[in-house]
Write a protein that holds these residues in place. Sequence first.
Motif, short mmCIF file in Angstrom:
data_model
loop_
_atom_site.label_atom_id
_atom_site.label_comp_id
_atom_site.label_asym_id
_atom_site.label_seq_id
_atom_site.Cartn_x
_atom_site.Cartn_y
_atom_site.Cartn_z
N SER A 117 0.79 -1.19 0.19
CA SER A 117 0.00 0.04 -0.02
C SER A 117 0.84 1.26 -0.06
CB SER A 117 -0.85 0.02 1.20
OG SER A 117 -0.21 0.05 2.52
N GLY A 118 0.29 2.30 -0.44
CA GLY A 118 0.75 3.58 -0.22
C GLY A 118 2.05 3.81 -1.43
N LEU A 119 2.22 2.95 -2.50
CA LEU A 119 3.10 3.02 -3.64
C LEU A 119 2.90 4.21 -4.32
CD1 LEU A 119 5.45 1.68 -5.08
CD2 LEU A 119 3.72 0.59 -6.71
N GLY A 120 3.86 5.14 -4.60
CA GLY A 120 3.99 6.39 -5.17
C GLY A 120 4.31 6.09 -6.71
N ARG A 121 5.48 5.55 -6.72
CA ARG A 121 5.93 5.28 -8.09
C ARG A 121 6.95 4.20 -8.26
NH1 ARG A 121 10.95 7.26 -9.19
NH2 ARG A 121 11.57 8.79 -7.65
N TYR A 122 7.48 3.76 -9.10
CA TYR A 122 8.51 2.84 -9.31
C TYR A 122 9.09 2.99 -10.78
CZ TYR A 122 5.95 -0.71 -11.90
OH TYR A 122 5.23 -1.45 -12.76
N GLU A 123 10.48 2.93 -10.80
CA GLU A 123 11.12 2.91 -12.05
C GLU A 123 11.52 1.57 -12.59
OE1 GLU A 123 14.76 5.47 -11.35
OE2 GLU A 123 13.31 7.22 -10.57
N GLY A 124 10.67 1.14 -13.49
CA GLY A 124 10.88 -0.03 -14.09
C GLY A 124 9.77 -1.03 -14.73
N THR A 125 9.64 -2.04 -14.83
CA THR A 125 8.69 -2.58 -15.73
C THR A 125 8.27 -3.80 -14.90
OG1 THR A 125 10.19 -4.17 -16.79
CG2 THR A 125 9.60 -2.21 -18.05
N LYS A 126 7.04 -3.90 -14.84
CA LYS A 126 6.29 -5.27 -14.15
C LYS A 126 6.40 -6.42 -15.11
CE LYS A 126 1.80 -6.23 -12.19
NZ LYS A 126 0.25 -5.76 -11.78
N GLU A 127 6.57 -7.32 -14.55
CA GLU A 127 6.83 -8.83 -15.56
C GLU A 127 6.12 -9.96 -14.86
OE1 GLU A 127 10.81 -9.39 -16.15
OE2 GLU A 127 11.26 -7.39 -16.72
N LEU A 128 5.61 -10.86 -15.64
CA LEU A 128 5.05 -12.13 -15.02
C LEU A 128 6.24 -13.22 -15.40
CD1 LEU A 128 2.87 -13.29 -13.60
CD2 LEU A 128 1.89 -13.68 -15.84
N VAL A 129 6.63 -13.89 -14.36
CA VAL A 129 7.62 -14.93 -14.67
C VAL A 129 6.95 -16.26 -13.99
CG1 VAL A 129 10.02 -15.74 -14.09
CG2 VAL A 129 9.71 -13.28 -14.54
N GLY A 130 6.56 -16.85 -14.88
CA GLY A 130 5.88 -18.31 -14.60
C GLY A 130 4.51 -17.72 -13.90
N ASP A 131 4.32 -17.87 -12.67
CA ASP A 131 3.20 -17.56 -11.95
C ASP A 131 3.55 -16.30 -11.13
OD1 ASP A 131 4.48 -19.07 -10.15
OD2 ASP A 131 2.72 -20.16 -9.59
N LYS A 132 4.67 -15.69 -11.04
CA LYS A 132 5.10 -14.83 -10.22
C LYS A 132 5.09 -13.34 -10.86
CE LYS A 132 7.73 -17.98 -6.94
NZ LYS A 132 6.25 -18.26 -6.13
N THR A 133 4.74 -12.29 -10.22
CA THR A 133 5.01 -11.02 -10.59
C THR A 133 6.33 -10.43 -9.89
OG1 THR A 133 2.69 -10.65 -10.82
CG2 THR A 133 3.76 -8.57 -10.89
N ALA A 137 13.31 -3.42 -11.90
CA ALA A 137 13.28 -1.91 -11.29
C ALA A 137 14.59 -1.47 -10.70
CB ALA A 137 12.15 -1.65 -10.47
N THR A 138 14.92 -0.19 -10.52
CA THR A 138 16.18 0.30 -9.84
C THR A 138 15.75 1.20 -8.82
OG1 THR A 138 16.18 2.24 -11.37
CG2 THR A 138 17.52 0.28 -11.94
N ALA A 139 14.38 1.76 -8.69
CA ALA A 139 13.73 2.68 -7.67
C ALA A 139 12.58 2.37 -7.24
CB ALA A 139 14.49 4.11 -7.76
N PHE A 140 11.95 2.81 -6.29
CA PHE A 140 10.36 2.90 -5.94
C PHE A 140 10.24 3.85 -4.76
CE2 PHE A 140 11.37 -0.99 -3.33
CZ PHE A 140 10.72 -0.52 -2.02
N GLU A 141 9.07 4.29 -4.60
CA GLU A 141 8.96 5.26 -3.18
C GLU A 141 7.44 4.95 -2.94
OE1 GLU A 141 9.75 9.23 -4.79
OE2 GLU A 141 7.67 9.62 -5.78
N TYR A 142 7.50 5.02 -1.77
CA TYR A 142 5.86 4.65 -1.07
C TYR A 142 5.81 5.61 -0.05
CZ TYR A 142 8.06 1.69 2.47
OH TYR A 142 8.67 1.38 3.51
N TYR A 143 4.33 6.05 0.42
CA TYR A 143 3.95 6.97 1.45
C TYR A 143 3.39 5.77 2.52
CZ TYR A 143 3.99 10.12 -2.24
OH TYR A 143 4.11 11.04 -3.58
N ALA A 144 3.97 6.48 3.91
CA ALA A 144 3.75 5.79 5.03
C ALA A 144 3.47 6.76 6.27
CB ALA A 144 4.94 4.76 5.33
N PRO A 145 2.86 6.49 7.33
CA PRO A 145 2.85 7.40 8.51
C PRO A 145 4.11 7.46 9.28
CG PRO A 145 1.65 5.33 8.78
CD PRO A 145 2.15 5.10 7.43
#
Length: 184
Positions: A117-133, A137-145
Amino acid sequence: MKINTKINISGNAVIESQLYDNVFSLPGTLNINNNLPYYPAYTAPMGVFYISAKPVVDRTVISTLINDGVHAPTYLNDHRFSVDESSFQVNINPAVEAVATVSNIRKEIILLSLPPSGLGRYEGTKELVGDKTVYSATAFEYYAPRIRTYDPGVAVRISMDVIPKDGSPKCTIVKTFSATQVSQ
């Protein structure tokens, strides 16, 4: 080359013939030509390449307070990843180098998950390898309390082009290795 291995075999073996013992042999083992009975015909080490050690991925986390609410502060947690190139070497099998040229070696970071939850952005691509996502990516950011470091689990994908010297078409070899994550 030194190999340190333990092999445990359990179960029952059935011999169809009394002429030979059951023998388990790996390609590339030494002195197999004078032994019986069923050894691989290919005596060189297997595989296109191997790595010298488990890869290390460096992670840098920067947390910034973006909303100083009295009851609900919000932090932007920025995670950046890079491959520690000095942590391992890619070693090409000499038997392959004798018959092909290896070029275009690439190393990519694979994140095994992103924050739920709280994902802001990520730098990269989403892939499906077999049955796993997974995420290349080289970076991601997310919001949290609060200030947080989310552990996504990391791997390093190594790919290369193998071009046979006999004029056959090139092929691309891809392997993914589990990596150790080190925070900076």
